[in-house]
Write an enzyme that holds these catalytic residues in place. Sequence first.
Site, PDB file in Angstrom:
ATOM      1  N   HIS A  80      48.307  35.501   9.523  1.00 57.94           N
ATOM      2  CA  HIS A  80      47.245  35.960   8.000  1.00 57.94           C
ATOM      3  C   HIS A  80      46.022  37.004   8.776  1.00 57.94           C
ATOM      4  O   HIS A  80      44.726  36.702   8.960  1.00 57.94           O
ATOM      5  CB  HIS A  80      46.293  34.788   8.643  1.00 57.94           C
ATOM      6  CG  HIS A  80      47.176  33.079   8.597  1.00 57.94           C
ATOM      7  ND1 HIS A  80      47.420  32.570   7.112  1.00 57.94           N
ATOM      8  CD2 HIS A  80      48.154  32.639   9.074  1.00 57.94           C
ATOM      9  CE1 HIS A  80      47.919  31.653   6.563  1.00 57.94           C
ATOM     10  NE2 HIS A  80      48.368  31.582   8.243  1.00 57.94           N
TER      11      HIS A  80
ATOM     12  N   ARG B 230      37.873  42.741  45.176  1.00 57.29           N
ATOM     13  CA  ARG B 230      36.660  42.436  44.229  1.00 57.29           C
ATOM     14  C   ARG B 230      36.072  43.277  43.397  1.00 57.29           C
ATOM     15  O   ARG B 230      35.477  42.836  42.478  1.00 57.29           O
ATOM     16  CB  ARG B 230      35.511  42.120  45.473  1.00 57.29           C
ATOM     17  CG  ARG B 230      36.000  40.684  46.308  1.00 57.29           C
ATOM     18  CD  ARG B 230      34.727  40.752  47.534  1.00 57.29           C
ATOM     19  NE  ARG B 230      33.553  40.044  46.827  1.00 57.29           N
ATOM     20  CZ  ARG B 230      33.431  38.780  46.862  1.00 57.29           C
ATOM     21  NH1 ARG B 230      34.809  37.879  47.342  1.00 57.29           N
ATOM     22  NH2 ARG B 230      32.743  38.350  46.564  1.00 57.29           N
TER      23      ARG B 230
ATOM     24  N   LYS C   7      37.074  41.148  41.007  1.00 57.78           N
ATOM     25  CA  LYS C   7      37.742  40.021  41.157  1.00 57.78           C
ATOM     26  C   LYS C   7      37.555  38.513  41.647  1.00 57.78           C
ATOM     27  O   LYS C   7      37.743  37.208  41.336  1.00 57.78           O
ATOM     28  CB  LYS C   7      38.963  40.318  42.947  1.00 57.78           C
ATOM     29  CG  LYS C   7      39.873  38.855  42.932  1.00 57.78           C
ATOM     30  CD  LYS C   7      41.300  39.472  42.126  1.00 57.78           C
ATOM     31  CE  LYS C   7      42.274  37.683  42.999  1.00 57.78           C
ATOM     32  NZ  LYS C   7      42.561  37.597  41.433  1.00 57.78           N
TER      33      LYS C   7
ATOM     34  N   LYS D 173      47.142  40.478  30.530  1.00 57.32           N
ATOM     35  CA  LYS D 173      48.021  41.500  31.612  1.00 57.32           C
ATOM     36  C   LYS D 173      47.382  42.922  31.436  1.00 57.32           C
ATOM     37  O   LYS D 173      47.896  44.194  31.672  1.00 57.32           O
ATOM     38  CB  LYS D 173      48.879  40.912  32.513  1.00 57.32           C
ATOM     39  CG  LYS D 173      48.676  39.732  33.054  1.00 57.32           C
ATOM     40  CD  LYS D 173      48.435  40.026  34.498  1.00 57.32           C
ATOM     41  CE  LYS D 173      47.288  39.470  34.414  1.00 57.32           C
ATOM     42  NZ  LYS D 173      46.138  37.661  34.781  1.00 57.32           N
TER      43      LYS D 173
ATOM     44  N   CYS E  55      30.349  42.034  44.058  1.00 58.50           N
ATOM     45  CA  CYS E  55      29.616  42.773  45.085  1.00 58.50           C
ATOM     46  C   CYS E  55      30.875  42.284  46.732  1.00 58.50           C
ATOM     47  O   CYS E  55      30.392  41.681  46.720  1.00 58.50           O
ATOM     48  CB  CYS E  55      28.088  43.160  45.896  1.00 58.50           C
ATOM     49  SG  CYS E  55      27.247  43.395  44.763  1.00 58.50           S
TER      50      CYS E  55
ATOM     51  N   ASN F 257      24.498  40.295  46.809  1.00 65.89           N
ATOM     52  CA  ASN F 257      25.958  40.445  45.987  1.00 65.89           C
ATOM     53  C   ASN F 257      24.955  39.039  44.815  1.00 65.89           C
ATOM     54  O   ASN F 257      24.498  38.494  45.542  1.00 65.89           O
ATOM     55  CB  ASN F 257      26.606  39.990  46.506  1.00 65.89           C
ATOM     56  CG  ASN F 257      27.970  39.165  45.364  1.00 65.89           C
ATOM     57  OD1 ASN F 257      27.673  39.476  44.611  1.00 65.89           O
ATOM     58  ND2 ASN F 257      28.873  38.319  45.783  1.00 65.89           N
ATOM     59  N   GLY F 258      24.648  39.219  43.612  1.00 71.21           N
ATOM     60  CA  GLY F 258      23.787  38.186  42.652  1.00 71.21           C
ATOM     61  C   GLY F 258      23.277  39.196  41.958  1.00 71.21           C
ATOM     62  O   GLY F 258      23.295  40.454  41.064  1.00 71.21           O
TER      63      GLY F 258
ATOM     64  N   TRP G 283      29.581  46.415  42.585  1.00 70.22           N
ATOM     65  CA  TRP G 283      29.697  46.182  41.235  1.00 70.22           C
ATOM     66  C   TRP G 283      28.382  46.394  40.706  1.00 70.22           C
ATOM     67  O   TRP G 283      27.168  45.556  40.597  1.00 70.22           O
ATOM     68  CB  TRP G 283      30.443  44.914  41.036  1.00 70.22           C
ATOM     69  CG  TRP G 283      31.257  44.691  39.940  1.00 70.22           C
ATOM     70  CD1 TRP G 283      31.856  45.600  39.704  1.00 70.22           C
ATOM     71  CD2 TRP G 283      30.830  43.699  38.649  1.00 70.22           C
ATOM     72  NE1 TRP G 283      32.966  45.420  38.394  1.00 70.22           N
ATOM     73  CE2 TRP G 283      32.021  43.653  38.474  1.00 70.22           C
ATOM     74  CE3 TRP G 283      29.957  43.053  38.784  1.00 70.22           C
ATOM     75  CZ2 TRP G 283      32.551  43.841  36.792  1.00 70.22           C
ATOM     76  CZ3 TRP G 283      29.800  42.539  37.671  1.00 70.22           C
ATOM     77  CH2 TRP G 283      30.582  42.754  36.572  1.00 70.22           C
TER      78      TRP G 283
ATOM     79  N   GLU H 265      44.270  44.495  31.181  1.00 71.02           N
ATOM     80  CA  GLU H 265      43.571  44.783  31.689  1.00 71.02           C
ATOM     81  C   GLU H 265      43.464  46.222  33.149  1.00 71.02           C
ATOM     82  O   GLU H 265      43.203  46.338  33.718  1.00 71.02           O
ATOM     83  CB  GLU H 265      42.919  43.734  32.618  1.00 71.02           C
ATOM     84  CG  GLU H 265      43.964  42.895  33.687  1.00 71.02           C
ATOM     85  CD  GLU H 265      43.752  41.510  34.494  1.00 71.02           C
ATOM     86  OE1 GLU H 265      42.284  40.969  33.885  1.00 71.02           O
ATOM     87  OE2 GLU H 265      44.623  40.960  33.916  1.00 71.02           O
TER      88      GLU H 265
ATOM     89  N   GLU I  81      47.949  36.087  28.086  1.00 70.67           N
ATOM     90  CA  GLU I  81      47.929  35.770  29.065  1.00 70.67           C
ATOM     91  C   GLU I  81      49.192  37.405  28.972  1.00 70.67           C
ATOM     92  O   GLU I  81      48.369  38.196  30.185  1.00 70.67           O
ATOM     93  CB  GLU I  81      48.903  35.226  30.083  1.00 70.67           C
ATOM     94  CG  GLU I  81      48.665  35.528  31.182  1.00 70.67           C
ATOM     95  CD  GLU I  81      47.857  35.537  32.048  1.00 70.67           C
ATOM     96  OE1 GLU I  81      46.658  35.431  31.262  1.00 70.67           O
ATOM     97  OE2 GLU I  81      47.874  36.825  33.520  1.00 70.67           O
TER      98      GLU I  81
END
Length: 614
Positions: free
Chosen positions: A510, A27, A609, A491, A2, A101-102, A75, A494, A487
């Site tokens: 394997h 964010r 973010k 990338k 948020c 926010n939280g 969010w 996402e 990574e």
Amino acid sequence: MCGIVGYIGPKDPVEVLVEGLRRLEYRGYDSAGVAVVDDEGAIAIRRAPGKLADLEKVIRAQPLEGRYGLGHTRWATHGRPSEENAHPHVDGSGRVVVIHNGIIENYLELKRALEKKGHRFVTQTDTEIVAHLIEEQLKNGSGDDFPTAFRKVLPQLRGIYALVALSADAPETLVAARLGPPLVVGIGEDEYFVASDIPAILNHTKDVVFMEDNEIVVLRPDGPTFMDADGNVVVREPQRVPWDPITAEKGGYKHFMLKEIHEQPRAVRDTLIGRVSLESSEILLDEANLTDEHLKAVERVCIVACGTSWHAALVGKFMLERLARIPVEVDYASEFRYRDPLIDEKLLPVFISQSGETADTLAALRYAKTGCPVTLGICNVQGSMLTREATGTIYTHAGPEIGVASTKAFTSQLTALALLALKMGQARGTLPEEESREMIRALYHIPAQMEQYLDDDSEIQALAKVHQQYTDFLYLGRGVNYPIALEGALKLKEISYIHAEGYPAGEMKHGPIALIDEELPVVALAPRDRVFEKMLANIEEVKARSGIVIAVTDAESEDLTEKADAVVIIPRTLDLLAPLLLALPLQLLAYYIALLRGCDVDQPRNLAKSVTVE
Ligand code: F6R
């Protein structure tokens, strides 16, 4: 996560709030809203699910005016993204307005207690409870004024919060409190702000106070009053942030992510500057507060982080073990404290976080502090919680990273880790002087090599075009480059929503080898290091099963050209530093594929973010 903005001052609050929220879009969010109060104390609220443009449409259809107010991008945690669940939320009387926010963990318990007192709720959120608790306190709190009622509600909340509230009965007053998620207070000329992050207010002021946990601020036209949880006034001096609003803009690029990819030479250079003496090879990490005695005495290092920062940690393990000959464990922050880790004064715990506000990483840091007197943060955001709670910090100087997918922060973290490994190697006497010099020279050369590589990305654009339609990708690497395979896969998934996995190349046989067919592109990281031949063998294995190979290497090689479907060449550096350069084509490939697939590159769905909830 948020985004929060509050404003009190002479400008049109709706404009300031919406503009501020726009600068917090990075964010990640799924709905937005604003509330303003006019001279008569009338509150007007507009909310909309979706993007800020949707909120603006609502505002155009039903304009609102006021003297001051607050705004929020949500969010979703409790309740689906909808207009009803979008903040701001109000109490039963409609006179108290709250944004948050939280997470309030005990909200059901509080809700039930309030319902027994006759409160009725209209949303599924935990935040609405806070507005009702304030209402209840104002009603029954023996004449408490609004800021006092707000302060007295806070101890009832279990969880984490950045809260901002206003009341129709407290003219020109905003109150805010923090426990966990960040809040920054901006001090302009006759105008005051409170926000989740600096970019929201940078256009108006650079003078800020980063709120502490358990701190409360009351903003009025004559300025902010900070107080502790008991209501005692606390004097807080503002600090001037060096960021320029322009640095937070797109600077001519189509997306922040592309801009930030291209900023990497500068970011790495800035992370190195002033930290290395080319003459004496001395590494200067003053803010890290690490003495050579301590670095000699520690017996183990653990590096703790999330997501991309965790990938940086994996690279850091290779660097530290190689240069400082010290055992290094790497943990996901969300796992660290639950595995009952062995922590004592012989352990140096290192926490990596771009934002410095990631809840899991902060919780892990707090846990480590119970046994380790010295803790180190590697962080990009000045004044963030991580930097304030760790005993020392190595700042990455990447500058504000707006794109949700981390790019320049990642390579700056790798740079900081290389500096730490050099420093530890020197202090512990495990690094011969000549090797130290060679590493430092190579490190200094990296920004120029990045510039050289980034100068022309047409090859990657062409590769993106050819491969954009595939639904799965595999990324392979070995040794210090295996985290870069992870990574690269992260990338891609996402921002393009393509399924992608990263693996140490030797692990392919394997299990993942079963996936290989003519529909599976495999990105193979194959610089000419000591495991090059092994990578070649892995590439053969992929080709033998009709997989498509995009090889990334650092020198022309007939073997590779023959075997791979495409070969990307990056500049050559020392083996240990190759991750800094290998990351670039993988970032660009993900970017261009996402672009071709019409994805929202800077704000991918479901992502935030700064992840300030555990
Ligand atoms: C991925 C990404 C995330 C973050 C993670 C940790 O591109 O950005 O995986 O790396 O959420 O964030 P910080 O580094 O702020 O702790």
